[in-house]
Design a protein around this motif. Structure first.
Motif, PDB file in Angstrom:
ATOM      1  N   LEU A  24      16.899  33.101  36.382  1.00  0.00           N
ATOM      2  CA  LEU A  24      17.652  32.366  35.359  1.00  0.00           C
ATOM      3  C   LEU A  24      18.897  33.101  34.860  1.00  0.00           C
ATOM      4  O   LEU A  24      19.710  32.537  34.131  1.00  0.00           O
ATOM      5  N   GLN A  25      19.057  34.361  35.237  1.00  0.00           N
ATOM      6  CA  GLN A  25      20.244  35.099  34.787  1.00  0.00           C
ATOM      7  C   GLN A  25      21.484  34.603  35.513  1.00  0.00           C
ATOM      8  O   GLN A  25      21.397  34.187  36.666  1.00  0.00           O
ATOM      9  N   THR A  26      22.622  34.670  34.838  1.00  0.00           N
ATOM     10  CA  THR A  26      23.870  34.451  35.572  1.00  0.00           C
ATOM     11  C   THR A  26      24.666  35.745  35.489  1.00  0.00           C
ATOM     12  O   THR A  26      24.791  36.343  34.414  1.00  0.00           O
ATOM     13  N   VAL A  27      25.142  36.214  36.630  1.00  0.00           N
ATOM     14  CA  VAL A  27      25.964  37.421  36.612  1.00  0.00           C
ATOM     15  C   VAL A  27      27.268  37.152  37.352  1.00  0.00           C
ATOM     16  O   VAL A  27      27.280  36.548  38.420  1.00  0.00           O
ATOM     17  N   ASP A  28      28.346  37.582  36.734  1.00  0.00           N
ATOM     18  CA  ASP A  28      29.671  37.426  37.327  1.00  0.00           C
ATOM     19  C   ASP A  28      29.923  38.654  38.206  1.00  0.00           C
ATOM     20  O   ASP A  28      29.830  39.774  37.718  1.00  0.00           O
ATOM     21  N   PRO A  29      30.221  38.457  39.507  1.00  0.00           N
ATOM     22  CA  PRO A  29      30.430  39.630  40.365  1.00  0.00           C
ATOM     23  C   PRO A  29      31.724  40.381  40.047  1.00  0.00           C
ATOM     24  O   PRO A  29      31.868  41.542  40.418  1.00  0.00           O
ATOM     25  N   ALA A  30      32.666  39.710  39.361  1.00  0.00           N
ATOM     26  CA  ALA A  30      33.992  40.316  39.178  1.00  0.00           C
ATOM     27  C   ALA A  30      34.008  41.348  38.057  1.00  0.00           C
ATOM     28  O   ALA A  30      33.400  41.167  37.005  1.00  0.00           O
ATOM     29  N   GLN A  31      34.716  42.417  38.300  1.00  0.00           N
ATOM     30  CA  GLN A  31      34.952  43.432  37.275  1.00  0.00           C
ATOM     31  C   GLN A  31      36.139  42.996  36.422  1.00  0.00           C
ATOM     32  O   GLN A  31      37.026  42.292  36.899  1.00  0.00           O
ATOM     33  N   ARG A  32      36.141  43.409  35.176  1.00  0.00           N
ATOM     34  CA  ARG A  32      37.239  43.051  34.264  1.00  0.00           C
ATOM     35  C   ARG A  32      37.874  44.323  33.703  1.00  0.00           C
ATOM     36  O   ARG A  32      37.197  45.336  33.575  1.00  0.00           O
ATOM     37  N   PRO A  33      39.149  44.233  33.297  1.00  0.00           N
ATOM     38  CA  PRO A  33      39.781  45.413  32.673  1.00  0.00           C
ATOM     39  C   PRO A  33      39.054  45.769  31.371  1.00  0.00           C
ATOM     40  O   PRO A  33      38.503  44.876  30.722  1.00  0.00           O
ATOM     41  N   PRO A  34      39.043  47.051  31.001  1.00  0.00           N
ATOM     42  CA  PRO A  34      38.368  47.437  29.748  1.00  0.00           C
ATOM     43  C   PRO A  34      39.165  46.938  28.550  1.00  0.00           C
ATOM     44  O   PRO A  34      40.332  46.540  28.689  1.00  0.00           O
ATOM     45  N   GLU A  35      38.524  46.960  27.378  1.00  0.00           N
ATOM     46  CA  GLU A  35      39.203  46.434  26.197  1.00  0.00           C
ATOM     47  C   GLU A  35      40.099  47.468  25.531  1.00  0.00           C
ATOM     48  O   GLU A  35      40.814  47.162  24.586  1.00  0.00           O
ATOM     49  N   PHE A  36      40.072  48.707  26.021  1.00  0.00           N
ATOM     50  CA  PHE A  36      40.918  49.736  25.411  1.00  0.00           C
ATOM     51  C   PHE A  36      42.120  50.019  26.313  1.00  0.00           C
ATOM     52  O   PHE A  36      42.131  49.651  27.484  1.00  0.00           O
ATOM     53  N   GLU A  37      43.102  50.650  25.735  1.00  0.00           N
ATOM     54  CA  GLU A  37      44.302  51.052  26.484  1.00  0.00           C
ATOM     55  C   GLU A  37      43.960  52.338  27.241  1.00  0.00           C
ATOM     56  O   GLU A  37      43.629  53.339  26.618  1.00  0.00           O
ATOM     57  N   PRO A  38      44.025  52.322  28.574  1.00  0.00           N
ATOM     58  CA  PRO A  38      43.581  53.527  29.281  1.00  0.00           C
ATOM     59  C   PRO A  38      44.621  54.649  29.244  1.00  0.00           C
ATOM     60  O   PRO A  38      45.810  54.391  29.047  1.00  0.00           O
TER      61      PRO A  38
END
Ligand SMILES: [Zn+2]
Length: 240
Positions: A24-38
């Motif tokens: 029943l889980q849904t997982v998105d395979p895509a990675q996303r940018p972090p929320e902080f300024e690197p």
């Protein structure tokens, strides 16, 4: 006997419930940018003096550094402040794929802060993988690929036990899911200030004379599941 049947039924129901919870889980395979300024690292990190003791002090006790690759690993870790408290080890092995990010199975059943992630780095001698193993790469490419592996850890660290189960199932079952996950994990170093380093990795394994034979044989797999140097260059020029 009755007790045995009751016990078997209990185990069966528990197994069905766990399987359902995973499905029943849904997982998105895509990675996303972090929320902080690197922090954006220099394009070339090789040939500088690094003080390993101060790097170790900054990283703390929760990070393991692989023997011989301590500085490259420490730089890659430092690009992921969101993993500051996560327990991560990097281990040299003599088996498996060239690099892989794994989770100690038993640690999955405790609280997330006690999870142990293991980045396994194949260091076997005289195998098919020789040209692309960590020890064969230039320093900046080493940092780049370790930052890719830590990208997997950053992803796992956001998932609960059941989501990790579903992720593993999808990763093995679907080429499309697998490719989306790996190709966007190649973007994690870009998102974390190490764009030049992952580019140098992708370029080296496809263009260096030492990798020619390996790349010719593995081109189809490598270019399907990972970003090519040309593709990365295009993303990087748009991202910066
Ligand atoms: Zn990967």
């Amino acid at each position: 006997m009755k007790l045995f049947i009751k016990f078997s039924l209990f185990i069966l129901s528990a197994a069905i419930l766990i399987a359902l919870a995973v499905i029943l889980q849904t997982v998105d395979p895509a990675q996303r940018p972090p929320e902080f300024e690197p922090y954006v690292f220099a394009d070339t990190l090789a040939n500088r003096d690094y003080d390993l003791d101060s790097l170790r002090a900054i990283l703390g006790d929760a990070k393991g550094l692989p023997k011989g690759f301590e500085v490259a690993a420490a730089i890659a870790y430092s690009a992921y402040p969101q993993l500051k408290d996560a327990r991560i080890d990097m281990i040299l092995t003599d088996y498996g794929p060239p690099m892989m990010a794994d989770i100690d199975v038993w640690s999955l059943f405790g609280p997330r802060k006690n999870r142990l992630y293991q980045i396994k780095l194949n260091d076997a001698v005289s195998t098919f993988f020789d040209p692309i193993l960590l020890r064969s790469l230039p320093f900046d490419a080493q940092v780049g690929i370790l930052a890719h592996e830590l990208g997997h850890v950053a992803y796992y660290h956001q998932l609960n036990l059941f989501q990790i189960g579903k992720w593993g199932f999808n990763y093995l079952q679907s080429d499309e899911f697998h490719a989306t996950h790996e190709r966007t994990t190649d973007l994690m170093p870009v998102y974390h200030g190490l764009a030049s380093q992952i580019y140098q990795y992708a370029h080296f394994v496809r263009n260096d004379p030492s990798c020619m034979e390996f790349y010719t044989n593995g081109k189809e797999f490598m270019d399907k599941f990972y970003m090519t140097d040309k593709e990365l260059l295009e993303v990087i020029s748009r991202y910066q």
